[in-house]
Design a protein around this motif. Structure first.
Motif, mmCIF file in Angstrom:
data_model
loop_
_atom_site.group_PDB
_atom_site.id
_atom_site.type_symbol
_atom_site.label_atom_id
_atom_site.label_comp_id
_atom_site.label_asym_id
_atom_site.label_seq_id
_atom_site.Cartn_x
_atom_site.Cartn_y
_atom_site.Cartn_z
ATOM 1 N N GLY A 163 0.818 -1.212 0.000
ATOM 2 C CA GLY A 163 0.000 0.000 0.000
ATOM 3 C C GLY A 163 0.851 1.260 0.000
ATOM 4 N N SER B 170 -0.118 -0.109 -4.206
ATOM 5 C CA SER B 170 -1.551 -0.285 -4.383
ATOM 6 C C SER B 170 -2.274 0.831 -3.636
ATOM 7 N N GLY C 206 -6.263 2.474 -2.393
ATOM 8 C CA GLY C 206 -7.710 2.448 -2.279
ATOM 9 C C GLY C 206 -8.260 3.827 -2.584
ATOM 10 N N VAL D 167 -10.702 -0.903 -3.263
ATOM 11 C CA VAL D 167 -9.355 -0.885 -3.826
ATOM 12 C C VAL D 167 -9.411 -0.329 -5.241
ATOM 13 N N ILE E 98 -4.451 -2.542 -7.742
ATOM 14 C CA ILE E 98 -3.531 -3.530 -7.166
ATOM 15 C C ILE E 98 -2.271 -3.434 -8.012
#
Lengths: 294, 294
Positions: free
Chosen positions: A151, A173, A175, A194, A197
């Motif tokens: 993340g 990644s 969100g 999300v 990815i």
């Protein structure tokens, strides 16, 4: 400078290949010279710049955070629960919280958590030879970026400082975030949805979006990095691809062809062999694995 | 330097407010001093840095490109066809093409297209006073970024060069791209699916994602920029908000409270009045609007 720029690298072909490439790309008299503005280098993070065993650090954070929030779970339960259990864990530990609050939670965890085997703080689980490589590239006019499956918000709480890379060059990644006028003023609230990815074929797309230039150097360690290395290898300039191989069960972990988490290595090793990319054999090529603890 | 850093700005309060802010933020003896690493400035593009009338340049590009591809349409048909017609146009002109091909198509168009009223190349429709401001901020240790509703790929073909900002700091709306191993090697193919419309509350989210720091200076001209300015105004540092007002029907366009495209200005003007943000009245504050054509 005549002193060794990569002191934690043994005098093996891997080191020679890296030094030779950097010398050629930065020598204006060389046929392989690349203008400074085009010297973009991209690095995977987990397993390439720091240890990803026995589990991703961010997963260890999520498990600790879930327990702290009164909803303890375990790796076993996650495996049994599949994607639903993982999504629930992400929602519980990474969403419904402002970006400022999440930053504080991560920093608190990083200050106290220790790696289960090496008893080091997680930011001290980075590879000293790769820190030296990032430093040498920076001094050689390269812009180093991280493109990781981890993340973005989690990584930026420590990676910028540890790697000496500004926050905007740490990409993972992500969100959704929602802009809200809260009681204390405007805030961004992290959502469970999300958006990206950042793995596999997404990495070149993310590079295009965030950098807008094609890199000339890429480093990775699993099949999730293959597209990024292929994209870099297709640069019109001479380029360098590095594949980190986990061969050192004593000083780190040995899972070169049998990853116990993350994606496999079959495709990237086959591609690297065929294209003659530079393999980094941790056991053979590195004299030191981790930095001294400050 | 004692020479005028903003020669195309008249000696009005707007100029004074800008120079005063930059002086305070960069003076290490000032209570409002901001470390160089935190001097992030964000700018809207259409209507803030260049002319957005009589239609967005990117829309003019799309109409020309549609005709070139044998599917001519018009603004009238787009209005009549609503979102479906617009989506079809984007798909036709911005998708099913590699990022390299799209880059070439945009550059070709930019080299030949002329603004319908001023007969200038579109990159010469940027505002000279804002070029001077970008230059001054750059020399003052600021990192200037663009956060626009326009397409990232379209903007990067000219904005980086014209504004002197690296590609990675030019951020707009983006569609999906698909990584593919084509006949000529790896390529990224632009998809019709829109991933992010970079307007309104999305702008702070995009800033968080791309910069990872909160800006201290923001400039915009419509309600679509309000969230970005609010986000910046909530910085712990002293910050500066600029609102460009289109008041000059002779040298540019006059649509200050009655935008004929894009979002309105009612909310941002109300917020600016309440908070005392710096208004830029184009007719009164700028002695020159466009740069000389090179």
């Amino acid at each position: 400078m005549s002193s060794d720029q990569l002191p934690s690298w043994r005098e093996t072909p891997a080191k020679g290949s890296i030094l030779d490439y950097i010398a050629a790309a930065t020598d204006s008299g060389s046929a392989d010279f690349v203008e400074e503005s085009e010297r973009v280098a991209v690095f995977d993070n987990d397993g390439t710049l720091w240890t990803e065993q026995p589990m991703y650090a961010q997963l260890a954070f999520a498990l600790d955070r879930a327990a702290e929030l009164g909803h303890p779970t375990s790796l076993e339960k996650l495996h049994a629960g599949g994607m639903t259990a993982l999504t629930d864990l992400v929602k519980l530990t990474h969403a419904g919280i402002t970006t400022d609050e999440f930053d504080a939670v991560c920093r608190r965890w990083l200050a106290s958590a220790r790696h289960p085997r090496f008893a080091r703080p997680y930011p001290a689980m980075v590879y000293q030879p790769m820190l030296e490589l990032l430093g040498l590239l920076g001094r050689s006019g390269f812009s180093c970026w991280i493109f990781s499956g981890g993340g973005t918000d989690f990584m930026r709480t420590w990676a910028a400082e540890v790697y000496g890379i500004p926050a905007h060059r740490v990409i993972g990644s992500v969100g959704e975030t929602e802009f809200r006028l809260g009681a204390g003023g405007p805030e961004l609230v992290k959502d469970a949805a999300v958006q990206v990815i950042n793995d596999g074929p997404q990495k070149p797309s993310s590079i295009h979006r965030h950098v807008g230039q094609r890199p000339i150097l890429a480093a990775g360690n699993t099949d999730g990095d293959l597209a990024m290395l292929q994209w870099t290898a297709a640069s019109p300039h001479r380029s360098l691809q590095l594949v980190v191989r986990h061969t050192d069960g004593e000083r780190e972990y040995a899972y070169d062809r049998d990853p116990i988490l993350g994606s496999g290595t079959g495709q990237i090793l086959a591609a690297a062999t065929e294209a003659g990319w530079t393999m980094i054999d941790m056991a053979a090529d590195w004299s030191t694995v981790y930095p001294p603890i400050r």
